[in-house]
Write a protein that holds these residues in place. Sequence first.
Motif, PDB file in Angstrom:
ATOM      1  N   VAL A   1       0.848  -1.184   0.000  1.00 20.39           N
ATOM      2  CA  VAL A   1       0.000   0.000   0.000  1.00 20.39           C
ATOM      3  C   VAL A   1       0.888   1.240   0.000  1.00 20.39           C
ATOM      4  O   VAL A   1       1.843   1.334   0.766  1.00 20.39           O
ATOM      5  N   GLN A   2       0.568   2.153  -0.923  1.00 16.17           N
ATOM      6  CA  GLN A   2       1.335   3.392  -1.025  1.00 16.17           C
ATOM      7  C   GLN A   2       0.626   4.484  -0.218  1.00 16.17           C
ATOM      8  O   GLN A   2      -0.516   4.866  -0.538  1.00 16.17           O
ATOM      9  N   THR A   3       1.282   4.967   0.858  1.00 22.36           N
ATOM     10  CA  THR A   3       0.704   6.025   1.692  1.00 22.36           C
ATOM     11  C   THR A   3       1.554   7.277   1.584  1.00 22.36           C
ATOM     12  O   THR A   3       2.741   7.226   1.255  1.00 22.36           O
ATOM     13  N   GLY A   4       0.929   8.389   1.926  1.00 20.92           N
ATOM     14  CA  GLY A   4       1.645   9.658   1.787  1.00 20.92           C
ATOM     15  C   GLY A   4       2.679   9.873   2.873  1.00 20.92           C
ATOM     16  O   GLY A   4       3.751  10.406   2.619  1.00 20.92           O
ATOM     17  N   GLY A   5       2.386   9.420   4.134  1.00 24.12           N
ATOM     18  CA  GLY A   5       3.296   9.743   5.217  1.00 24.12           C
ATOM     19  C   GLY A   5       4.078   8.566   5.722  1.00 24.12           C
ATOM     20  O   GLY A   5       5.129   8.734   6.322  1.00 24.12           O
ATOM     21  N   SER A   6       3.536   7.376   5.544  1.00 26.93           N
ATOM     22  CA  SER A   6       4.195   6.203   6.101  1.00 26.93           C
ATOM     23  C   SER A   6       5.128   5.590   5.085  1.00 26.93           C
ATOM     24  O   SER A   6       4.897   5.690   3.879  1.00 26.93           O
ATOM     25  N   LEU A   7       6.099   4.956   5.595  1.00 30.66           N
ATOM     26  CA  LEU A   7       7.080   4.294   4.735  1.00 30.66           C
ATOM     27  C   LEU A   7       7.041   2.802   5.023  1.00 30.66           C
ATOM     28  O   LEU A   7       7.222   2.385   6.167  1.00 30.66           O
ATOM     29  N   VAL A   8       6.721   1.998   4.032  1.00 33.41           N
ATOM     30  CA  VAL A   8       6.643   0.542   4.185  1.00 33.41           C
ATOM     31  C   VAL A   8       7.922  -0.042   3.631  1.00 33.41           C
ATOM     32  O   VAL A   8       8.310   0.268   2.500  1.00 33.41           O
ATOM     33  N   ALA A   9       8.544  -0.900   4.401  1.00 29.67           N
ATOM     34  CA  ALA A   9       9.807  -1.497   3.963  1.00 29.67           C
ATOM     35  C   ALA A   9       9.768  -2.996   4.210  1.00 29.67           C
ATOM     36  O   ALA A   9       9.165  -3.462   5.181  1.00 29.67           O
ATOM     37  N   GLU A  10      10.355  -3.732   3.313  1.00 33.28           N
ATOM     38  CA  GLU A  10      10.490  -5.177   3.446  1.00 33.28           C
ATOM     39  C   GLU A  10      11.917  -5.458   3.913  1.00 33.28           C
ATOM     40  O   GLU A  10      12.879  -4.933   3.331  1.00 33.28           O
ATOM     41  N   MET A  11      12.057  -6.282   4.958  1.00 36.48           N
ATOM     42  CA  MET A  11      13.374  -6.542   5.521  1.00 36.48           C
ATOM     43  C   MET A  11      13.921  -7.850   4.968  1.00 36.48           C
ATOM     44  O   MET A  11      13.217  -8.869   4.933  1.00 36.48           O
ATOM     45  N   VAL A  12      15.174  -7.815   4.556  1.00 40.01           N
ATOM     46  CA  VAL A  12      15.866  -8.993   4.029  1.00 40.01           C
ATOM     47  C   VAL A  12      17.107  -9.201   4.873  1.00 40.01           C
ATOM     48  O   VAL A  12      17.968  -8.296   4.953  1.00 40.01           O
ATOM     49  N   PRO A  13      17.244 -10.330   5.545  1.00 38.91           N
ATOM     50  CA  PRO A  13      18.458 -10.578   6.337  1.00 38.91           C
ATOM     51  C   PRO A  13      19.660 -10.726   5.429  1.00 38.91           C
ATOM     52  O   PRO A  13      19.555 -11.142   4.279  1.00 38.91           O
ATOM     53  N   ARG A  14      20.803 -10.394   5.945  1.00 36.49           N
ATOM     54  CA  ARG A  14      22.011 -10.483   5.142  1.00 36.49           C
ATOM     55  C   ARG A  14      22.431 -11.937   4.887  1.00 36.49           C
ATOM     56  O   ARG A  14      23.276 -12.206   4.050  1.00 36.49           O
ATOM     57  N   SER A  15      21.799 -12.817   5.581  1.00 35.19           N
ATOM     58  CA  SER A  15      22.086 -14.244   5.352  1.00 35.19           C
ATOM     59  C   SER A  15      21.183 -14.856   4.280  1.00 35.19           C
ATOM     60  O   SER A  15      21.203 -16.068   4.073  1.00 35.19           O
ATOM     61  N   ALA A  16      20.336 -14.032   3.626  1.00 37.11           N
ATOM     62  CA  ALA A  16      19.386 -14.570   2.634  1.00 37.11           C
ATOM     63  C   ALA A  16      20.139 -15.182   1.447  1.00 37.11           C
ATOM     64  O   ALA A  16      21.116 -14.613   0.950  1.00 37.11           O
ATOM     65  N   ASP A  17      19.647 -16.333   1.018  1.00 37.78           N
ATOM     66  CA  ASP A  17      20.260 -17.023  -0.114  1.00 37.78           C
ATOM     67  C   ASP A  17      19.682 -16.510  -1.435  1.00 37.78           C
ATOM     68  O   ASP A  17      18.756 -15.688  -1.465  1.00 37.78           O
ATOM     69  N   VAL A  18      20.195 -17.079  -2.518  1.00 34.30           N
ATOM     70  CA  VAL A  18      19.690 -16.765  -3.865  1.00 34.30           C
ATOM     71  C   VAL A  18      18.255 -17.273  -3.978  1.00 34.30           C
ATOM     72  O   VAL A  18      17.951 -18.412  -3.589  1.00 34.30           O
ATOM     73  N   GLY A  19      17.349 -16.445  -4.479  1.00 32.86           N
ATOM     74  CA  GLY A  19      15.951 -16.842  -4.629  1.00 32.86           C
ATOM     75  C   GLY A  19      15.121 -16.540  -3.414  1.00 32.86           C
ATOM     76  O   GLY A  19      13.952 -16.963  -3.349  1.00 32.86           O
ATOM     77  N   TYR A  20      15.668 -15.829  -2.450  1.00 33.91           N
ATOM     78  CA  TYR A  20      14.921 -15.500  -1.234  1.00 33.91           C
ATOM     79  C   TYR A  20      13.750 -14.592  -1.601  1.00 33.91           C
ATOM     80  O   TYR A  20      13.900 -13.607  -2.333  1.00 33.91           O
ATOM     81  N   LEU A  21      12.525 -14.961  -1.122  1.00 30.41           N
ATOM     82  CA  LEU A  21      11.321 -14.195  -1.425  1.00 30.41           C
ATOM     83  C   LEU A  21      11.279 -12.976  -0.536  1.00 30.41           C
ATOM     84  O   LEU A  21      11.098 -13.079   0.688  1.00 30.41           O
ATOM     85  N   VAL A  22      11.437 -11.804  -1.121  1.00 30.09           N
ATOM     86  CA  VAL A  22      11.431 -10.556  -0.373  1.00 30.09           C
ATOM     87  C   VAL A  22       9.999 -10.130  -0.103  1.00 30.09           C
ATOM     88  O   VAL A  22       9.602  -9.891   1.040  1.00 30.09           O
ATOM     89  N   THR A  23       9.208 -10.024  -1.118  1.00 30.66           N
ATOM     90  CA  THR A  23       7.790  -9.657  -0.997  1.00 30.66           C
ATOM     91  C   THR A  23       7.117  -9.979  -2.333  1.00 30.66           C
ATOM     92  O   THR A  23       7.773 -10.456  -3.281  1.00 30.66           O
ATOM     93  N   LYS A  24       5.852  -9.701  -2.396  1.00 28.12           N
ATOM     94  CA  LYS A  24       5.094  -9.949  -3.616  1.00 28.12           C
ATOM     95  C   LYS A  24       4.235  -8.727  -3.907  1.00 28.12           C
ATOM     96  O   LYS A  24       3.484  -8.264  -3.048  1.00 28.12           O
ATOM     97  N   VAL A  25       4.375  -8.201  -5.107  1.00 29.69           N
ATOM     98  CA  VAL A  25       3.552  -7.084  -5.547  1.00 29.69           C
ATOM     99  C   VAL A  25       2.225  -7.665  -6.016  1.00 29.69           C
ATOM    100  O   VAL A  25       2.184  -8.536  -6.898  1.00 29.69           O
ATOM    101  N   VAL A  26       1.148  -7.235  -5.401  1.00 25.92           N
ATOM    102  CA  VAL A  26      -0.181  -7.747  -5.724  1.00 25.92           C
ATOM    103  C   VAL A  26      -0.973  -6.634  -6.405  1.00 25.92           C
ATOM    104  O   VAL A  26      -1.091  -5.530  -5.842  1.00 25.92           O
ATOM    105  N   ALA A  27      -1.491  -6.938  -7.609  1.00 27.45           N
ATOM    106  CA  ALA A  27      -2.273  -5.947  -8.363  1.00 27.45           C
ATOM    107  C   ALA A  27      -3.439  -6.650  -9.033  1.00 27.45           C
ATOM    108  O   ALA A  27      -3.404  -7.855  -9.286  1.00 27.45           O
ATOM    109  N   VAL A  28      -4.469  -5.898  -9.314  1.00 25.76           N
ATOM    110  CA  VAL A  28      -5.650  -6.424 -10.022  1.00 25.76           C
ATOM    111  C   VAL A  28      -6.008  -5.462 -11.146  1.00 25.76           C
ATOM    112  O   VAL A  28      -5.634  -4.288 -11.128  1.00 25.76           O
ATOM    113  N   ASP A  29      -6.743  -6.020 -12.126  1.00 22.49           N
ATOM    114  CA  ASP A  29      -7.263  -5.217 -13.245  1.00 22.49           C
ATOM    115  C   ASP A  29      -8.711  -5.621 -13.440  1.00 22.49           C
ATOM    116  O   ASP A  29      -9.009  -6.803 -13.660  1.00 22.49           O
ATOM    117  N   VAL A  30      -9.615  -4.685 -13.319  1.00 25.23           N
ATOM    118  CA  VAL A  30     -11.046  -5.014 -13.378  1.00 25.23           C
ATOM    119  C   VAL A  30     -11.485  -5.371 -14.781  1.00 25.23           C
ATOM    120  O   VAL A  30     -12.621  -5.796 -14.977  1.00 25.23           O
TER     121      VAL A  30
END
Length: 806
Positions: A561-590
């Motif tokens: 969610v994109q907000t004007g004042g808040s900042l949303v961040a996804e955290m990735v540990p430095r130990s993450a391997d190749v292919g580590y799932l950071v997040t998923k962008v979810v969108a729809v089209d009516v």
Amino acid sequence: MTDRTMRRQVLLLISILSFSSVIGQVSYSIPEEMPKGSFVGDIAQDLGLDVKRLKSGKARLYTGDSAEYIELNKERGVLLVKERIDREVICAQTAPCALHFQVILENPMEFYSITVEVTDINDNAPIFQRGEMKFRISESAITGAVFLLQQAVDLDVGVNGLQSYLLKPTDNFVLKLQNQADGSKMVEMVLQKPLDREKQDHLSLVLTAVDGGDPQLSGTVQIHISVLDINDNAPVFTQKIYKSTIRENSPSGTQVVIVSASDSDEGINGKISYAIQNVLDNISELFEINRETGEVILIGNTDFEKKRQYQIHVQASDEGGLTDSCKIIVEITDTNDNIPAINVMSKSSAIKEDIPPGTVVTMINVQDPDSGENGKVQCYINENIPFTMSSTSNNFFSLTTDSDLDRERASEYNISVTCSDEGVPSLSSSVTLTLQISDVNDNAPVFERSSYEAYIVENNTPGLSIFTVKARDADWNQNARVSYILEDSSVNGVPVSSYVSVSADSGVIHAVRSFDYEQIKDFQFRVRAQDGGSPPLSSNVSVKIMIQDQNDNPPQVLYPVQTGGSLVAEMVPRSADVGYLVTKVVAVDVDSGQNAWLSYKLQKATDRALFEVGLQNGEIRTIRQVTDKDAVKQRLTVIVEDNGQPSRSATVIVNVAVADSFPEVLSEFTDFPHDKEYNDNLTFYLVLALAVVSFLFITCLVVIISVKIYRWRQSRVLYHSSLPVIPYYPPRYSDTLGTGTLPHVYNYEVCRTTDSRKSDCKFGRAGSQNVLIMDPSSTATMQRMQSEKSILDEPDSPLEVVDLCS
């Protein structure tokens, strides 16, 4: 060796010549027409040569310009026939006939003269140049008259040549031969008995020429003698009385009879001419005779009622004045020479198609002046029509309908009425009656198809023509005039007339409004086609309109969610391997179909070598091992694009924190260049926020109290009234079509302490995703909030209230 040797004679002459170049000469004799390859002579033996010498000396035959009929076989040392030898072609009548050639040897040069005599065989029969001989001889020719005949030709010579002639038969002529100086014979034919043309006007003789060969051959020719006439005979009729019968009213040119006379003479003496000799009656006006053939023909009109018999006198004469005569009796017979006369007494020019069978449409009367069988009349009509002809009384007939009429199958009938008498031959007359079939409204309009389907693209212009329905009526004129009517129905509770309209005259269906595929995808209605008859007939057809989607909606990003004042961040540990799932962008089209097919692309990134976005699922994963050198703060710009034409897109910014602890993340994400300005205004924002929250709280209390009072008063009013209580439920949003791309609901919970730099965070997980929500401009503690929908305590309450205060 030796049937061939027995069939030929070989003459061997070897002579030593005085000059040294010619060593010897050999002569052979062979018959003509020997087959190819036949033995001629042993040249090696006869010349005393060795076969080896023939080979070493390259022996060959030299013939000059003459054809090569003989060939040398060097292997055997013999002469053979190379080509078929025809003595008559080589030497004609010359005798003897010989072939001359030389045998040439080399090393040393030698040659020998060879002579081959070709003897004649009896292979040609005497022939006459013309196939026949013709003579014209008068029957008055005297005995001893001489007639020269054609001579025969025999290509053979000697005893095989032409020897004598024979003539058969010899009743009137004999053969006379005279020897000529060149050895040939002149052939003459001599008359020995007088000719009589009346007994025999043509003679055929056969002249035969024979040779002296063994076997003997011969040739023949036909001799045709025509005996010329002299006038010594008068014409004679074959009959003295001729009888003939003709019908009255026979057409001009009808043959009556052919008279015939013969004259034994021929030519001009036997040419007979005929003439009619009647002079007192009108025979010459009714009959005519052909002067050459004797054919009598009718040239006038005969009537049985006026005269039944005629006598004609005919004379035959030749060119010499000799004559003969005969009589012709002509009988006239009665014929059926009057045709029936048809009179139409009454008729209907037009009848309705619904009249019952058996209705009389026309009456006719028929008259025939003839009597007896010739005056009896029968009438009939053409077949395969729904009418019949019947006799009502003597010579009166009626035309009636035989079955039901249908104007749509036949709008007009041309009825041919034919009336014939019973005479022989029968005479008839006919008349054509034209009946028009008038229309009644017995056919309803019929649509070209049992149902219709049409497509229209959404966002159309109101009034746009969608398509045309077409119905046809088999009736005529006003009964076939079709009008189109839109039957009353509703689509989702709305009259169908607010969606489409139908042109009454053309059947064109127009869109009344602009359609939105996201609101309605298809709808059905019925169109009625009605004719202009009285009473009118109609039929209807089902029409289905399907709305086609347009790419008129861009993708909508649901997460993050994109907000004007808040900042949303996804955290990735430095130990993450190749292919580590950071997040998923979810969108729809009516939109739907390919317009709703979404693709995800990484547009910008702090470090493109660290992250990638799944093209189809929007998953953000690491593409390499995270290292200590990677920046803590990573900013990714992801573009979401649909598959429409033209395509539409949306952009979302994803902040990623590469860290193993929250303090490290908070320190990095709150250390912005505008922190100083933020701290200066912090007190102002806190006071403003407190005022806003207090105002909302008071407003909420006032609204709730007002609503409760209002509903209490309404319940009192309804309790004392007799009106039914109909609860009203507001529509809830529900995606029942399954066209979106987000099948689940995501809940996110965030908690903050009073120190924004040491906040505790609680993450709602979707799969294995970690979510960090921070407000860098706020120091207040963010309380956990959960929105729940509840309905007020009253069961008849029409309102839905969201509890905003927990």
